[in-house]
Design a protein around this motif. Structure first.
Motif, short mmCIF file in Angstrom:
data_model
loop_
_atom_site.label_atom_id
_atom_site.label_comp_id
_atom_site.label_asym_id
_atom_site.label_seq_id
_atom_site.Cartn_x
_atom_site.Cartn_y
_atom_site.Cartn_z
N HIS A 12 27.95 -50.68 -22.61
CA HIS A 12 27.75 -52.12 -22.41
C HIS A 12 28.25 -52.51 -21.01
O HIS A 12 29.29 -52.04 -20.54
N ASP A 49 16.79 -46.42 -25.74
CA ASP A 49 17.38 -47.50 -26.53
C ASP A 49 16.76 -47.54 -27.92
O ASP A 49 15.54 -47.42 -28.06
N ASN A 105 9.98 -48.12 -27.37
CA ASN A 105 10.87 -47.11 -26.81
C ASN A 105 10.45 -45.74 -27.34
O ASN A 105 9.99 -45.63 -28.47
N SER A 107 17.31 -49.14 -32.26
CA SER A 107 18.00 -49.67 -33.42
C SER A 107 17.91 -48.63 -34.54
O SER A 107 16.87 -47.98 -34.70
N TYR A 165 28.97 -55.00 -33.30
CA TYR A 165 27.53 -54.77 -33.43
C TYR A 165 26.78 -55.88 -34.15
O TYR A 165 25.68 -56.26 -33.74
N HIS A 178 24.71 -45.34 -22.05
CA HIS A 178 24.22 -46.71 -21.98
C HIS A 178 25.33 -47.66 -22.41
O HIS A 178 25.16 -48.51 -23.29
N HIS A 189 19.60 -52.09 -30.18
CA HIS A 189 20.53 -51.04 -29.75
C HIS A 189 21.31 -50.55 -30.97
O HIS A 189 21.12 -51.00 -32.09
N THR A 190 22.24 -49.62 -30.72
CA THR A 190 23.03 -49.07 -31.81
C THR A 190 24.50 -49.01 -31.40
O THR A 190 24.88 -49.50 -30.33
N HIS A 236 12.72 -50.71 -30.76
CA HIS A 236 13.36 -51.43 -29.66
C HIS A 236 12.37 -52.50 -29.19
O HIS A 236 11.17 -52.24 -29.17
N GLU A 294 22.11 -43.48 -26.93
CA GLU A 294 22.70 -44.72 -26.46
C GLU A 294 23.70 -45.24 -27.49
O GLU A 294 23.47 -45.15 -28.70
N THR A 295 24.83 -45.74 -26.99
CA THR A 295 25.87 -46.30 -27.85
C THR A 295 26.37 -47.58 -27.18
O THR A 295 27.54 -47.69 -26.82
N THR A 296 25.47 -48.54 -27.03
CA THR A 296 25.80 -49.76 -26.30
C THR A 296 26.93 -50.54 -26.94
O THR A 296 27.78 -51.10 -26.25
#
Length: 238
Positions: free
Chosen positions: A205, A142, A125, A144, A175, A203, A183-184, A121, A167-169
């Protein structure tokens, strides 16, 4: 995560404000806040966390300083100062202390333990695995999902975990333009947490409304029966 008179909190976003009021009502006197990183959305609740301004309460802030840009104490002194907040750190009345999690592999937090895993991140992170007696919770912060070695370890952490909080932003559909954000999306998170007993996607959006999140939740549950999106105020007993 609360057990007895002690609480372990992961990150300190805006939700920390209401949680602080609840902890005072419950007379929780031992509070540990483990910070994955210091981006503003993960620390913005600290100046409004009521237990910090109560005598007789012990608050400890923990972070893996080896992967972050400054120490926990330095971050707090920057946050509790002009031009961000019109008071200094001396306004805090609780017994405040700081702990660096980078020196040993496993730390004791009361009769619980906490382990760290560096994840990709911007700015760093740290994911946490927290165990208390026979229960385990994995919290990612957070990240990737492109670092293969990190994802291998994180997936192993999720194996038979009582609860994963990932986290699933983003969604798989939106994506690609945001890959560099660190993020993921929920499908990648679900594959990582496939062997957890249950997991929550968090998390969300900041532009996603409740209707959009309901649709994502339906799609997520259909693909991963052990998963769902987390909701504000949700309580899970383990």
């Amino acid at each position: 995560m609360t057990y007895g008179s002690r609480s372990i909190i992961c990150d300190a976003g805006s939700g920390l404000v209401a949680l602080g009021q609840r902890l005072l009502q419950d007379e929780t006197t031992e509070i540990d806040i483990a910070l994955t990183h210091f981006h503003i959305d993960h620390v913005m609740g600290l100046p409004f966390f009521a237990p910090l301004f109560e005598t007789g309460v012990r608050v400890r802030l923990l972070a893996n300083e080896a992967v972050l840009s400054c120490s926990v104490e330095e971050m707090m002194r920057r946050l509790f100062a002009q031009p961000f907040i019109p008071m200094g750190i001396d306004a805090i009345r609780a017994d405040l202390s700081f702990q660096d999690l980078s020196d040993v592999a496993m730390h004791s937090v009361g009769d619980a333990t906490i382990e760290c895993l560096e994840l990709c991140h911007p700015g760093g992170n740290t994911a946490f695995r927290i165990r208390h007696r026979d229960k385990s919770v994995v919290y990612t912060g957070d990240f990737s999902h492109f670092e293969a070695d990190q994802m291998s370890t994180l997936t192993a952490w999720m194996d038979n975990a009582d609860l994963g909080i990932l986290e699933t932003t983003f969604t798989p559909q939106n994506y690609d333009p945001h890959k560099s954000f660190g993020h993921t999306h929920w499908r990648a998170a679900g594959q990582i947490a496939a062997q957890a007993k249950k997991w929550l996607g968090v998390h969300h959006h900041h532009l996603a409304d409740d209707h959009t999140l309901d649709l994502v939740d339906q799609e997520l549950r259909a693909a991963f029966p052990n998963g769902r999106l987390g909701k504000d105020g949700q309580t899970i007993w383990l």
